[in-house]
Structures are given as C-alpha cells and as structure tokens.
Design an enzyme around this catalytic site. Structure first.
Site, short mmCIF file in Angstrom:
data_model
loop_
_atom_site.label_atom_id
_atom_site.label_comp_id
_atom_site.label_asym_id
_atom_site.label_seq_id
_atom_site.Cartn_x
_atom_site.Cartn_y
_atom_site.Cartn_z
N ARG A 100 73.60 30.33 -35.62
CA ARG A 100 73.96 31.62 -34.48
C ARG A 100 72.80 31.53 -34.17
NH1 ARG A 100 77.81 36.14 -33.17
NH2 ARG A 100 77.84 35.70 -35.76
N TYR A 101 71.70 31.76 -34.90
CA TYR A 101 70.02 32.13 -34.76
C TYR A 101 69.23 30.91 -35.73
CZ TYR A 101 71.86 36.58 -36.02
OH TYR A 101 72.56 37.74 -36.16
N ARG A 134 68.68 29.98 -39.21
CA ARG A 134 69.80 29.67 -40.79
C ARG A 134 70.82 29.68 -40.58
NH1 ARG A 134 67.94 34.55 -38.87
NH2 ARG A 134 68.72 36.62 -38.21
N CYS A 149 89.88 34.68 -50.31
CA CYS A 149 89.35 35.61 -51.04
C CYS A 149 89.76 35.89 -51.77
CB CYS A 149 88.90 37.26 -49.68
SG CYS A 149 87.86 36.28 -47.89
N CYS A 195 90.23 42.49 -47.55
CA CYS A 195 89.95 44.53 -47.45
C CYS A 195 91.30 44.62 -45.68
CB CYS A 195 88.63 44.38 -46.73
SG CYS A 195 87.81 43.67 -48.38
N CYS A 234 88.58 43.92 -42.62
CA CYS A 234 87.65 42.51 -42.51
C CYS A 234 87.56 42.40 -40.78
CB CYS A 234 88.74 41.63 -43.47
SG CYS A 234 87.46 39.44 -42.77
N ARG A 243 87.40 38.98 -40.30
CA ARG A 243 87.69 37.70 -39.72
C ARG A 243 88.40 38.17 -39.72
NH1 ARG A 243 82.49 34.95 -42.30
NH2 ARG A 243 81.05 34.83 -40.30
N ASP A 287 83.37 46.63 -37.76
CA ASP A 287 83.77 45.65 -36.27
C ASP A 287 84.30 45.93 -35.17
OD1 ASP A 287 80.54 43.79 -36.54
OD2 ASP A 287 81.67 42.78 -38.43
N ASP A 289 76.59 44.06 -35.30
CA ASP A 289 76.67 42.62 -34.37
C ASP A 289 77.47 43.32 -33.43
OD1 ASP A 289 77.47 39.99 -34.54
OD2 ASP A 289 77.23 40.05 -37.06
N LYS A 345 73.25 39.73 -34.31
CA LYS A 345 73.20 41.21 -34.92
C LYS A 345 71.61 42.27 -34.78
CE LYS A 345 75.56 39.85 -39.71
NZ LYS A 345 75.20 38.55 -39.18
C1 LIG Z 1 75.10 37.18 -40.27
C2 LIG Z 1 74.92 36.14 -39.76
C3 LIG Z 1 73.46 35.75 -40.30
C4 LIG Z 1 72.70 35.86 -41.04
O1 LIG Z 1 72.04 37.14 -40.77
P1 LIG Z 1 70.91 38.16 -41.29
O2 LIG Z 1 70.88 39.54 -40.78
O3 LIG Z 1 69.54 37.33 -41.48
O4 LIG Z 1 71.20 38.64 -42.29
C5 LIG Z 1 73.23 34.39 -40.09
N1 LIG Z 1 73.48 33.78 -39.03
C6 LIG Z 1 75.14 34.59 -39.07
C7 LIG Z 1 76.32 33.51 -37.64
C8 LIG Z 1 75.71 35.21 -39.23
O5 LIG Z 1 77.05 36.33 -38.55
S1 SF4 Z 2 85.85 41.65 -45.44
FE1 SF4 Z 2 87.62 40.07 -44.68
S2 SF4 Z 2 85.98 37.64 -45.77
FE2 SF4 Z 2 84.68 39.36 -47.12
S3 SF4 Z 2 86.20 39.81 -48.60
FE3 SF4 Z 2 87.42 41.42 -47.55
S4 SF4 Z 2 89.24 39.83 -46.52
FE4 SF4 Z 2 87.35 38.69 -47.15
#
Ligand SMILES: *Cc1c(COP(=O)(O)O)cnc(C)c1O
Ligand code: SF4
Length: 350
Positions: free
Chosen positions: A91-92, A95, A104, A108, A111, A113, A273, A310, A317
């Site tokens: 996305r960025y 990174r 996992c 959670c 979560c 995701r 989220d 986010d 973010k």
């Molecule tokens: C959260 C996230 C990151 C990391 O973001 P930082 O602000 O550097 O901690 C990088 N890529 C994606 C797609 C993310 O969702």
């Molecule tokens: S927040 Fe989601 S991805 Fe992270 S440890 Fe919990 S269940 Fe796994």
C-alpha cells in the site's frame, strides 16, 4: 487446573469451565462463523467468575459477533485492493506486508482480518512464496518488509530461518519487522534458538508485540520478551483500544508502562477497525482522543503510543490526535498551544 492444549471449540471451553454449558448452542453459531482458539497461557489467566474479565472478552466468543452493522466491512482496511501477488500487500511505496500464514495462536474477537484468518488456510509455500519474494526483489523502493498474517511466529524455527535466509538476499530491503501475539499468548514458543532465527542476517530487525491488557504480562511472557530483546531485536508495541478491555486511563497507563518495563517501545494504539460483528468493542474517536490526552498528561514520554486510525477502504493509517495546537488555520495567526493542565499558551506565527 492446568491446561495443556489450545482450546479450539465451544466444547473445549465448556470442559475447562470457561463457558457455561447452557451457552453452547448460541456460541456454536459464533464458532461456525469465526475461528476460535485460546492458548493454555491465556485460558489460565481468565477468571470464570468475572463476567467482565478482560482476557475472556478478547478470546471467548460472544453472540454479539453475529450482528454485522451496515458500516462494518469484511475487508475493513482494504488489503485486497493493494495485493499485487498472493501474500503481499503493498500500500505504501517503501514497505510491504508479507503474509506467511493465515493461522494464529489465538483468535481475537475484534480481529480486523477476521474474515481472512483461521486454521486450515494454506501457508505461503512453494511457488506462491517464490512469487511473493520475487515481487519484493523486483521492487527496489521496498525498504522494509513486514511479516504478518495471521501470526508468522507460529511457524517453526526451521521455516523462519528459511524465509529469513531468502529475505537476506534482497539487497534494497534494509529492515524487517515481524508482527506477533505469540510472545504474550504462547511465550514458551520463543526459545533462544527461535529468537535467533527471527534475525535476518544483515538487516535491522524490529518486532511489533501485540498486547492489550497489563495482565497479559505474565512472568513467562516477560521472559519471552527478554529473550527477543537480548537476541538483538528492537521491540515495539501494538495495541487495539477496546471498550470494556483497556479503554480507561488506569488500564492503558499500566499497559504502556508494562511495555516499557519490558523493553518494548509503545508504537501504535489502534482505533478499532470496522470489522464485522465488533461493535461491542468500539468507542468514538473523541473518547479515544481524551484517553490518549490523559496519558500525555501523566506518563513518561517513553510510554506514549501514537493513536492510529486505518482509514476504512484502504486509504491507509493516519494519526488521529489528540492535538494540542489550535488557531493556526489562518496564515499569520498566533497559535494556541495547550499544556497538560489544559491551559492555553500563545505561540507567534514565526
Ligand atoms: C499497517 C500497514 C503497514 C505498516 O504501517 P506503519 O505505519 O509503517 O507501521 C504497511 N503496509 C500495510 C499494507 C499496512 O496495513
Ligand atoms: S488480531 Fe487477528 S491476526 Fe492478530 S493475533 Fe488476533 S486473530 Fe490473529
């Protein structure tokens, strides 16, 4: 009673006395929709007599999860739209995420995701891993690779070493970051050998530790954090601000201090989220800002996380305050800066 194996069903939770038998049908319906797992370390922290237990609320399913609000989304932060090859989210520019596993050690209930994680999904192996690593190698702007999932620290040390060895061969990638809950929820996995395996030769190594409540800092978890820090990883924190779990000044203060005392620098405090069925955990951004502001008022600068949202849909973010500065919207105007007692002080435009 000592618990030896992860609890992965409502029956298993009932057998350990963590769920009342008359809730079986209601919770089986939740477990059919979203994965369930509680590690022995977390199960033994739960006080079954406390209906508001903050550890139970994080991991024990609740019928409220079956209510999805219109504003909630299966892919709340838009990972899908930014995934050029399976297992990579880019996305960025500088990174990218490398999602090595879907599973996992715990699931959670909040979560972000939750529609993507769970047991049974394939790990990123063979040709898929080759393609993901080829993508990272072909993009010289990628300076940092973030291993996430799922939780990549459920992989074996042998597998971690194999991935680390291949990442070491990407010259433009200078920094690696692992995101994990394992050191807190399954600390015995983090042996000295495993801590060593996580080091990618020649790269700076960061590990973001996910914890949400000071009670998660058991002696075993603290020992695991020490093994990681001693192995040369820089440790950062990641927490989710959660109503009924940590959304009060006392709990948040104790949580941030516990991180710092264990050599984990507070990094992100995430606003929850818009994941499906998680309304019971959410608070407003205003409430979140007020809490973070009070941390600034009375805790060491080392204990201050950045409060992060986010943006739903994939815009990324952003820090969401609180702000201590006002009046600067007009060019040339005198700014007003608020101190920790709430007094405002003028600051000249230049
Ligand atoms: C959260 C996230 C990151 C990391 O973001 P930082 O602000 O550097 O901690 C990088 N890529 C994606 C797609 C993310 O969702
Ligand atoms: S927040 Fe989601 S991805 Fe992270 S440890 Fe919990 S269940 Fe796994």
């Amino acid at each position: 009673m000592t618990i030896h194996t992860p609890l992965r069903s409502i029956d298993a939770l009932i057998a350990q006395g963590l769920v009342a038998p008359d809730r079986r049908a209601a919770l089986d319906a939740v477990a059919a929709r979203y994965a369930v797992a509680v590690t022995p370390a977390m199960a033994s922290l739960i006080d079954p007599a406390d209906p508001a237990d903050p550890i139970a609320r994080q991991f024990i399913p609740d019928p409220a999860e079956l209510v999805t609000l219109p504003q909630e989304r299966a892919d709340p932060i838009g990972d899908e739209a930014h995934s050029p090859v399976e297992g990579v989210v880019h996305r960025y520019p500088d990174r990218a995420l490398l999602k090595l596993v879907h599973a996992c050690p715990v699931y959670c209930r909040f979560c972000f995701r939750r529609e993507m994680v769970g047991p049974g999904g394939d790990a990123l192996n063979g040709e898929k891993l080759d393609a993901a690593l080829a993508y990272l190698g072909d993009h010289p702007e990628i300076w940092e690779v973030i291993m996430t999932g799922g939780d990549p620290l459920i992989l074996s040390a042998r597998r971690v070493r194999e991935v680390a060895g291949r990442l070491a061969a990407i010259p433009h990638m200078r920094v690696t970051r692992w995101h994990s809950r394992v050191p807190m929820v399954d600390p015995d996995r983090v042996t000295p050998d495993f801590a060593e395996a996580l080091r990618v030769p020649g790269k700076a190594s960061y590990i973001a530790i996910h914890a949400n409540h000071p009670r998660e800092f058991t002696p075993a978890a603290c020992a695991a954090l020490a093994r990681l820090a001693d192995a040369g990883h820089v440790l950062l924190s990641q927490s989710v601000l959660l109503k009924g779990i940590n959304a009060d000044v006392q709990t948040l203060s104790a949580l941030m201090r516990a991180f710092v005392e264990n050599r984990v620098k507070p990094y992100y405090l995430h606003h929850p989220d818009l994941a499906p069925g998680t309304a019971q955990f959410r608070l407003s951004l205003e409430e979140g800002q007020a809490l973070v502001k009070s941390l600034r008022g009375h805790l060491s600068g080392l204990c201050q996380p950045t409060y992060i949202l986010d943006i739903p849909g994939g815009a990324g973010k952003v820090p969401v305050g609180p702000t201590f500065l006002s009046g600067c919207e007009t060019p040339g105007a005198v700014g007003l800066v608020e101190d920790r007692q709430g007094n405002r002080h003028a600051y000249p435009p230049v």
